[in-house]
Design a protein around this motif. Sequence first.
Motif, PDB file in Angstrom:
ATOM      1  N   SER A   1       0.855  -1.178   0.000  1.00  0.00           N
ATOM      2  CA  SER A   1       0.000   0.000   0.000  1.00  0.00           C
ATOM      3  C   SER A   1       0.890   1.227   0.000  1.00  0.00           C
ATOM      4  O   SER A   1       2.008   1.205   0.511  1.00  0.00           O
ATOM      5  N   ASP A   2       0.396   2.315  -0.599  1.00  0.00           N
ATOM      6  CA  ASP A   2       1.193   3.535  -0.596  1.00  0.00           C
ATOM      7  C   ASP A   2       0.331   4.710  -0.143  1.00  0.00           C
ATOM      8  O   ASP A   2      -0.889   4.623  -0.104  1.00  0.00           O
ATOM      9  N   GLU A   3       1.001   5.802   0.212  1.00  0.00           N
ATOM     10  CA  GLU A   3       0.273   6.971   0.688  1.00  0.00           C
ATOM     11  C   GLU A   3       0.455   8.170  -0.228  1.00  0.00           C
ATOM     12  O   GLU A   3       0.242   9.298   0.171  1.00  0.00           O
ATOM     13  N   ALA A   4       0.850   7.939  -1.457  1.00  0.00           N
ATOM     14  CA  ALA A   4       0.995   9.030  -2.411  1.00  0.00           C
ATOM     15  C   ALA A   4      -0.374   9.643  -2.708  1.00  0.00           C
ATOM     16  O   ALA A   4      -1.399   8.968  -2.627  1.00  0.00           O
ATOM     17  N   THR A   5      -0.398  10.914  -3.049  1.00  0.00           N
ATOM     18  CA  THR A   5      -1.682  11.576  -3.297  1.00  0.00           C
ATOM     19  C   THR A   5      -2.259  11.251  -4.672  1.00  0.00           C
ATOM     20  O   THR A   5      -3.452  11.349  -4.867  1.00  0.00           O
ATOM     21  N   SER A   6      -1.427  10.849  -5.612  1.00  0.00           N
ATOM     22  CA  SER A   6      -1.957  10.461  -6.916  1.00  0.00           C
ATOM     23  C   SER A   6      -1.671   8.980  -7.149  1.00  0.00           C
ATOM     24  O   SER A   6      -0.606   8.491  -6.815  1.00  0.00           O
TER      25      SER A   6
ATOM     26  N   GLY B   1     -10.305   8.935  -1.729  1.00  0.00           N
ATOM     27  CA  GLY B   1      -9.467   9.773  -2.578  1.00  0.00           C
ATOM     28  C   GLY B   1      -8.955  11.049  -1.943  1.00  0.00           C
ATOM     29  O   GLY B   1      -8.012  11.654  -2.436  1.00  0.00           O
ATOM     30  N   ASN B   2      -9.570  11.489  -0.871  1.00  0.00           N
ATOM     31  CA  ASN B   2      -9.114  12.688  -0.184  1.00  0.00           C
ATOM     32  C   ASN B   2      -8.029  12.305   0.790  1.00  0.00           C
ATOM     33  O   ASN B   2      -8.233  11.492   1.676  1.00  0.00           O
ATOM     34  N   SER B   3      -6.863  12.891   0.612  1.00  0.00           N
ATOM     35  CA  SER B   3      -5.774  12.580   1.532  1.00  0.00           C
ATOM     36  C   SER B   3      -5.246  13.879   2.112  1.00  0.00           C
ATOM     37  O   SER B   3      -5.451  14.963   1.583  1.00  0.00           O
ATOM     38  N   ARG B   4      -4.573  13.747   3.235  1.00  0.00           N
ATOM     39  CA  ARG B   4      -3.947  14.912   3.842  1.00  0.00           C
ATOM     40  C   ARG B   4      -2.561  14.502   4.315  1.00  0.00           C
ATOM     41  O   ARG B   4      -2.305  13.328   4.631  1.00  0.00           O
TER      42      ARG B   4
END
Length: 158
Positions: free
Chosen positions: A123-128, A153-156
Amino acid sequence: MTLSLRWFCMFAGVAVSSILTQVAVGGDLELAYRGKMTIESTTTDQYGQMFEISGLSGITWAGGNTYWAVMDNSNKLVKLVVDVNADGSIASAQIAGGLTVSTSRDYEGIAFTDAQRNSVWLSDEATSGMGLREFSLADGSLMAYSPLPSVFGNSRGN
């Protein structure tokens, strides 16, 4: 942070999940420090390329005494062989190799599938392009991609 401290932190998560299981079944709780172990700081991938081990983000058990860890912000996995004593302390730990997967992302989590499939989901935490990616442990190739549902899809930033 030294590699030995990171090693301790990875296994602390395993200990916490064991404690939570005991809480769920009403067992007594006890957390005991079992020491630390220093491991190598470099390994070689499937192409014979050496890389430095740093920033391990997640770890998964792959059966027996084999574990795989994923490095943060890279395309590197680290194979570990860990033997544990009956009291939960680490008897021995060593790096058993590395693997370069086909795409570099900000990987955080890792889950082993099974011996027959011989792969891991990252799993990754990239915004795109956030999602789950399955990679072969035989050669690092991408086997599957599962995008996250739009509700996630909304990340912070953390």
